[in-house]
Design a protein around this motif. Structure first.
Motif, PDB file in Angstrom:
ATOM      1  N   GLY A 257       0.796  -1.232   0.000  1.00 20.72           N
ATOM      2  CA  GLY A 257       0.000   0.000   0.000  1.00 20.72           C
ATOM      3  C   GLY A 257       0.824   1.276   0.000  1.00 20.72           C
ATOM      4  N   SER A 258       2.148   1.158   0.184  1.00 19.90           N
ATOM      5  CA  SER A 258       2.985   2.361   0.148  1.00 19.90           C
ATOM      6  C   SER A 258       3.205   2.787  -1.305  1.00 19.90           C
ATOM      7  N   ILE A 259       3.507   4.064  -1.485  1.00 11.71           N
ATOM      8  CA  ILE A 259       3.794   4.534  -2.835  1.00 11.71           C
ATOM      9  C   ILE A 259       5.178   5.183  -2.869  1.00 11.71           C
ATOM     10  N   VAL A 260       5.865   4.966  -3.989  1.00 15.40           N
ATOM     11  CA  VAL A 260       7.259   5.384  -4.123  1.00 15.40           C
ATOM     12  C   VAL A 260       7.399   6.248  -5.371  1.00 15.40           C
ATOM     13  N   THR A 261       8.153   7.344  -5.255  1.00 13.19           N
ATOM     14  CA  THR A 261       8.459   8.157  -6.438  1.00 13.19           C
ATOM     15  C   THR A 261       9.965   8.419  -6.454  1.00 13.19           C
ATOM     16  N   GLY A 285      -3.757   7.826   3.905  1.00 14.63           N
ATOM     17  CA  GLY A 285      -3.216   6.751   4.731  1.00 14.63           C
ATOM     18  C   GLY A 285      -2.126   5.919   4.081  1.00 14.63           C
ATOM     19  N   HIS A 286      -1.629   6.368   2.931  1.00 12.02           N
ATOM     20  CA  HIS A 286      -0.530   5.633   2.292  1.00 12.02           C
ATOM     21  C   HIS A 286       0.803   6.175   2.790  1.00 12.02           C
ATOM     22  N   GLN A 287       1.749   5.275   2.978  1.00  9.79           N
ATOM     23  CA  GLN A 287       3.095   5.733   3.262  1.00  9.79           C
ATOM     24  C   GLN A 287       3.706   6.198   1.933  1.00  9.79           C
ATOM     25  N   VAL A 288       4.348   7.364   1.938  1.00  9.17           N
ATOM     26  CA  VAL A 288       4.929   7.896   0.698  1.00  9.17           C
ATOM     27  C   VAL A 288       6.440   7.951   0.858  1.00  9.17           C
ATOM     28  N   VAL A 289       7.154   7.397  -0.106  1.00 13.39           N
ATOM     29  CA  VAL A 289       8.614   7.328  -0.021  1.00 13.39           C
ATOM     30  C   VAL A 289       9.227   7.940  -1.275  1.00 13.39           C
TER      31      VAL A 289
END
Ligand SMILES: *Cc1c(COP(=O)(O)O)cnc(C)c1O
Length: 372
Positions: A257-261, A285-289
């Protein structure tokens, strides 16, 4: 350097009505099917800069051709930058911009890199406000339609010597835009270029300048030959780290469920949509990295299910799901490729952002500015 806006007065602009403005019926016909970037409103904003006067002579005038000396510096050395933002009509008829100060500040950073003078933030917002006020009737009201605004600045001195121009023109033009996905959001395929780079270390990749786009057109044509809508560019040094597309940033949704850019590298354009998604996805509520993402991680992640969704983002399309990643010798496909639509997280983020822009959701972060 010409960064200081010294000499520039507080913003005030004059208005000259277009005597040949389109009739209500002509405008209505265009707004019924505006397309993108083909029709322009009745007016344009213009101002000029010189070292002695600073920015001066701000004016909204009838839309029309610019008369340029053939020696005008921009035509030879591409000293040019631009911005892209939209005016959104809300249900009550009011017209709004999204994070307009962020566009103003990015134009200043682009100006610095291209040795162009800084335009004060109030001049940027004032220029957009003045044009949208004059052409308010051109802001469409259909689902996901907008008035696309294109501020741009260029070296307008007629001189072939190589140095920063001592005469600079800044303008804003406006173009009604239809929904980017009229039949519903659809996934695009991407082509991984192994031949070309978009930007190198120390280059102009982080500046929104026309030259970056000129360099992307040939790889873009290569992508089209491969049946792909856009090119994925890797870092120029190692050809390993994912940077972005020709005009959009990238996000990866992971199975947890996390999102990465990809983190900003100095050669990635700092998209305002990219930045807004970090906040919106966090709210959801998403973890963003933000970190480096290698091309191998993309290929393997999609293949083994660690990466469940991929999407591109930018002002024009907001969020675009990615179906396949193709390269010379192979491809990987997310589920979006199978049915051609959005993954769940991609769709959730897109709706949350579009709802703020169109005034259907509370503006919790103070992103909206009323224009008309
Ligand atoms: C404009 C642009 C983007 C997207 O920026 P937004 O502010 O989100 O519209 C991404 N990459 C490049 C190269 C761009 O020029």
């Amino acid at each position: 350097m010409t960064d200081s806006p010294s000499g520039t007065a507080p913003f005030r602009s004059s208005f000259t009505q277009n005597a040949a403005a389109r009739t209500d019926a002509e405008r209505a016909a265009i707004l019924a099917d505006p397309g993108f970037g083909v029709n322009f409103t009745d007016h344009m904003f213009l101002t000029e800069w010189t070292p002695a006067e600073g920015w001066h002579d701000a004016r909204v005038v009838p839309y029309g051709p610019l008369l340029l000396d053939p020696a005008t510096a921009v035509l030879h050395y591409a000293q040019e930058i631009f911005e892209g933002l939209k005016a959104y009509r809300h249900a009550d008829g009011s017209v709004w911009a999204f994070r307009i100060e962020a566009n103003a500040e990015r134009l200043q950073r682009s100006a610095h890199r291209l040795a162009l003078p800084a335009l004060p933030v109030e001049w940027f917002t004032g220029s957009v406000q003045a044009l949208v006020t004059a052409d308010e009737a051109w802001v469409p009201s259909g689902e996901e339609t907008s008035l696309y605004l294109r501020p741009f600045m260029f070296a307008s001195e007629a001189f072939l010597g190589v140095r920063p121009s001592k005469h600079v023109t800044y303008s804003v033009i406006a173009s009604p835009a239809g929904a980017y996905f009229p039949g519903g959001v659809t996934a695009v395929d991407l082509w991984l270029s192994s031949t070309y780079s978009r930007a190198g270390a120390g280059g102009t990749g982080a500046a929104k300048c026309g030259g970056n786009y000129a360099a992307s057109l040939l790889p873009q044509a290569e992508a089209a030959e491969q049946g792909c809508a856009q090119v994925v560019f890797l870092d120029a040094t190692e050809q390993r780290w994912i940077e972005e597309l020709g005009g959009m940033n990238l996000y990866f949704v992971q199975s947890d469920g996390s999102i990465v850019t990809p983190e900003l590298s100095g050669s990635i354009l700092e998209g305002i949509t990219r930045d807004s998604i970090m906040t919106i996805a966090g709210d959801l509520g998403h973890q963003v990295v933000e970190r480096r993402v290698s091309i191998d991680e993309w290929r393997e992640g999609v293949a083994d299910g660690t990466i469940t969704e991929v999407f591109a983002c930018g002002t024009a399309a907001v969020v675009t799901p990615v179906g396949r990643l193709k390269w010379d010798g192979g491809e990987v496909a997310t589920e979006a490729a199978a049915d051609g639509t959005s993954g769940k997280v991609t769709a959730e983020i897109r709706s949350a952002l579009v709802d703020v822009q169109y005034g259907r959701a509370e503006d919790r972060h103070g992103w909206m500015t009323r224009l008309a």
